[in-house]
Scaffold this active site. Structure first.
Site, PDB file in Angstrom:
ATOM      1  CB  CYS A  23     -65.183 -27.704   4.556  1.00 30.66           C
ATOM      2  SG  CYS A  23     -66.674 -28.679   4.407  1.00 30.66           S
ATOM      3  CG  HIS A  66     -65.235 -31.214   0.622  1.00 35.52           C
ATOM      4  ND1 HIS A  66     -65.567 -32.561   0.983  1.00 35.52           N
ATOM      5  CD2 HIS A  66     -66.000 -30.687   1.356  1.00 35.52           C
ATOM      6  CE1 HIS A  66     -66.345 -32.526   2.057  1.00 35.52           C
ATOM      7  NE2 HIS A  66     -66.521 -31.439   2.308  1.00 35.52           N
TER       8      HIS A  66
END
Ligand code: 2RA
Length: 329
Positions: free
Chosen positions: A126, A234
């Protein structure tokens, strides 16, 4: 077209189902697959209840596409069995990412490399996906010499148990510890296991996967990956040195026209990407664009994305959509 979702009961599996529904992904039959302990459970999806089935039954059903988010061990054992049955496996684990015979795909960058022979396709990590997607238009225009990245990663990247630890700590309850330390009101410079070179596995994933996706081992990458007590996405502070000088207005324009990228960059009005505004979105958000005045040809940028979405589920569903659109299934 039969579609299997392997790991359907996990955080990413649940997100994959949400994205499939939002994208109105076309299938004739949906197989929801999980470990033996979940077999027989019912999962409601688009108003219909589906029984969870086991891996052996799913392989026997010969789905055209199987999206995996079930961990590396399960993928190493079962992805080849699905591939043998003619299934395209899109795998979210790290098991196949650095295999020289497997494609590591961010559709906006390199989906065109996928061929009929690629029956196991790796979804990148990711934290890698959001960074390379934002950097791709700039790489094409200016060439990249070096990337320095520091990440601020959501606990959702670890999984539900980590979210539970944070929420229990926040509520003043006794948590079941997933991390070696408290995570609420704290940050951990430690994602995955430490390697002999002092880097963590997560940091080495960002370094190695970036070079593979860009097909360029000359790009120097260094990373520090940090866990923070948030959900939603994130965040990454990226310092990128180009091969040639750049114009900041052109950088902004290149990013604004890049597929899957949204520029949020108006600091005077407190506009910049944040996990709480990226949450549940499929795009990668970029802001804090500014020249690094400490060295030539170098740009600072701030990149945020929902790690369960573009960082996993959305990227995987987009690969499945590419297979359909290009008549590979
Ligand atoms: C993490 N990127 O955030 C890793 C795996 N999802 O923990």
């Amino acid at each position: 077209m039969k579609l299997a979702v392997v790991g359907a009961t996990g955080l990413v599996g649940t997100e994959i189902l949400e994205v499939l529904a939002e994208h109105n992904f076309p299938y004739s039959e949906l197989l929801l697959v999980a470990s033996e302990r979940s077999v027989g459970k019912q999962i409601e999806y688009k108003g219909k209840k589906y029984p969870v089935i086991g891996l052996a039954d799913a392989v026997a059903a010969k789905p055209e596409i199987a999206i995996f988010s079930a961990g590396g061990d399960t993928s190493l054992e079962w992805a080849p069995k699905f591939a043998e049955a003619g299934t395209y496996v899109i795998d979210n684990s790290s098991a196949w990412r650095m295999d020289p015979n497997k494609k590591l795909v961010v559709p906006e960058i390199n989906a065109k490399e996928i061929s009929k022979n690629d029956k196991i396709i790796a979804n990148p990590n990711c934290s890698t996906i959001q960074m390379v997607l934002a950097l791709e238009p700039l790489r094409q225009r200016y060439g990249i010499k070096r990337i320095v990245v520091s990440t601020y990663q959501s606990v959702t990247g670890t999984g539900k148990a980590a979210v539970d630890q944070m929420m229990a700590e926040r509520a003043g309850e006794t948590p079941t510890m997933v991390y070696p330390h408290k995570i609420d009101m704290n940050v951990l410079p430690h994602i995955d296991v430490f390697q002999s070179n002092g880097y963590t596995k997560e940091e080495m994933k960002m370094i190695n996967e970036t070079k593979k996706i860009f097909s360029d081992d000359t790009i120097n990458v260094t990373a520090t990956t940090v866990r923070i007590p948030t959900i939603g996405g994130h965040s990454e502070a990226v310092n990128v040195e180009f091969k040639v000088d750049f114009d900041l207005a052109e950088v902004r324009s290149l990013l604004e026209s890049a597929p899957g990228v949204i520029v949020q960059d108006d600091p005077a009005n407190f506009i910049y990407p944040m996990p709480i505004t990226a949450h549940k979105k499929d795009d990668v958000f970029v802001g804090r664009l500014r020249r690094d005045e400490s060295q030539p040809n170098t740009l600072n940028m701030w990149i945020v994305a929902d790690n369960l979405r573009k960082g996993a589920a959305t990227n995987a569903v987009q690969i499945a959509e590419y297979l359909l659109e290009n008549k590979l299934v």
